[in-house]
Scaffold this motif. Sequence first.
Motif: not given
Length: 173
Positions: A29, A139-140, A143, A146-147
């Motif tokens: 990211y 938000r990043t 993500n 979650k990943q």
Amino acid sequence: VELPSKKPKAIKAFTLDEQKRFEECAQKYQYYSAFIFALDTGLRMSELLALRWDDIDLVNGYVTVNKNLVFVKDRENEEGKHVFVVQDTTKTKSGNRKIPLTQRVLRLLKELKLKQASKSEIVFCNKNGSYILRRNFQRTFYNIIKQAGIQRCGVHTLRHTFATRLFERRVPE
């Protein structure tokens, strides 16, 4: 009238395994360096996003924390747009501080500075060289967790993880 007492929120910090998984997933990211910086310094998100290159001493290896980034409604604008405001203060008086940087963070910062090539005075900026929106940073983060298969938690977990690692190493306050 007697108000009910506030129940304190449970403080979440990554386990060593969760931290490892988070770091591995974060590499993919754009804000990877910012997340590692937060893990290695314990800065609040608003302090992290407000950092400018003149706050970083790459030679002596420390960061000076003395400001805060907020996103507020522009009262001058009738359309109700929001603007970034850098406050020349931190959340608390003791928030003004110098923090030593780890070798890992120094290496990442040096790489980031070369990559930015004087495009911005902001350390952790978006592609346009301006401040990162708080919600984009969050938000990043969501993500990534979650990943990584980590239970949902807030960005402040990075700060708690930093404190937990210091506590585990018996570093004095």
